[in-house]
Design an enzyme around this catalytic site. Structure first.
Site, short mmCIF file in Angstrom:
data_model
loop_
_atom_site.label_atom_id
_atom_site.label_comp_id
_atom_site.label_asym_id
_atom_site.label_seq_id
_atom_site.Cartn_x
_atom_site.Cartn_y
_atom_site.Cartn_z
N ASP A 92 1.93 0.77 -12.20
CA ASP A 92 0.59 0.79 -12.78
C ASP A 92 -0.11 -0.52 -12.41
O ASP A 92 0.53 -1.56 -12.30
CB ASP A 92 0.67 0.86 -14.30
CG ASP A 92 1.07 2.24 -14.83
OD1 ASP A 92 1.48 3.09 -14.01
OD2 ASP A 92 1.00 2.44 -16.04
N HIS A 149 8.69 1.12 -9.35
CA HIS A 149 9.43 2.31 -8.94
C HIS A 149 9.36 2.51 -7.43
O HIS A 149 8.54 1.90 -6.75
CB HIS A 149 8.89 3.54 -9.67
CG HIS A 149 9.14 3.51 -11.14
ND1 HIS A 149 10.00 4.39 -11.77
CD2 HIS A 149 8.66 2.70 -12.12
CE1 HIS A 149 10.03 4.12 -13.08
NE2 HIS A 149 9.22 3.10 -13.31
N SER A 254 3.06 -9.38 -12.77
CA SER A 254 2.81 -9.99 -11.47
C SER A 254 2.28 -8.99 -10.48
O SER A 254 1.40 -8.19 -10.80
CB SER A 254 4.04 -10.68 -10.93
OG SER A 254 3.67 -11.53 -9.87
#
Length: 288
Positions: A92, A149, A254
């Site tokens: 995200d 992911h 980050s």
């Protein structure tokens, strides 16, 4: 640039990055309810964190702030794009930049770029397959889900810990600190995939206490020195991860940078600097 911005930028160079990050990291592991519960409540309100997406929706149920920050999503909160061959967003966040790798350099912001060779720790053999390829930089803001992911299924070939500074990685800093992402501490993960070599680079930042991967846990070598970890049948059992599987996570946020070789991928239409993305949405398709 106004005075506040000048002071913020000056602080990026003057502050003891690692000492500050270690201190904040210790506070983020505090289990005392009187400390962690108000902190988490403030953070949820300040950054408008959507706890309805979390596997554990009660923010005070987490043992400490880091457990809250790296919270898992509930089942069904993210759907993986089912388009054949789709390359998925690893996290995200928002697209910081994406596009071609030209003359061995990656575009950072207006007037700034950085070297693929330096980003990957100075290993020319590792960097060679990505020359003339494509990159996407995804910035994770404080409110975002902070697990990273797999964009594609892959077999881990190598992990490299690259020591460095811990500048902030927000848009303002990216516009004003030269070669930002090749200067910050980072973990480079190199995979073999159906689209050839793929690198996922987890870039540390100011107050990021640590980076973890699912195969190595906390990646913090005793000495802050360049370290290579090789995987494969000759050294240890191969590590294979499915598309969409968790790769690693940031404690306190980050940036993730994804690299592919030439003529392998084309970015999804409509994606540009500033585009919001969610883990699992289509980031790219195979090059025709």
């Amino acid at each position: 640039m106004n005075l506040k911005e000048r002071l913020f930028l000056a602080g990026q160079y003057l502050l003891p990055h690692h000492t500050l990050s270690r201190l904040i990291g210790l506070a983020a592991e505090c289990r005392a309810d009187w400390f962690k519960n108000p902190l988490i409540s403030w953070f949820v309100k300040r950054y408008q964190v959507d706890m309805s997406e979390a596997e554990v929706g009660n923010p005070h149920a987490y043992e400490h702030f880091n457990a809250f920050f790296t919270r898992a999503l509930r089942d069904g909160a993210r759907q993986l794009d089912s388009t054949p061959g789709a390359i998925l967003s690893p996290a995200d966040g928002a697209i910081s930049q994406l596009g071609p790798i030209e003359h061995g350099r990656i575009f950072q912001a207006k007037g700034h770029s950085f070297s693929v060779l330096e980003l990957l720790g100075g290993d020319a053999e590792m960097a060679a397959p990505f020359m003339g390829g494509q990159f996407a930089t995804v910035y994770l803001s404080p409110k975002d889900y902070h697990r990273v992911h797999m964009p594609l299924a892959g077999t881990l070939r190598e992990m490299v810990y690259v020591p460095g500074r811990l500048f902030s990685v927000n848009g303002f800093t990216a516009e004003n600190v030269p070669e930002l992402f090749a200067r910050n501490e980072r973990v480079v993960c190199l995979f073999d995939t159906e689209r050839g070599p793929m690198a996922v680079v987890l870039v540390g930042a100011m107050i990021v206490a640590s980076v973890e991967t699912v195969w190595a846990g906390l990646v913090t070598p005793p000495k802050r020195a360049l370290r290579h970890f090789r995987y494969g049948e000759a050294t240890r059992a191969p590590i294979q991860l499915d598309k969409g599987a968790e790769l690693g996570r940031f404690k306190l946020g980050s940036t993730a940078i994804v690299l592919f070789g030439p003529e392998q991928v084309r970015w999804a239409e409509g994606l540009a600097a500033g585009s919001a993305v969610r883990m699992g949405q289509q980031l790219a398709l195979p090059q025709a």
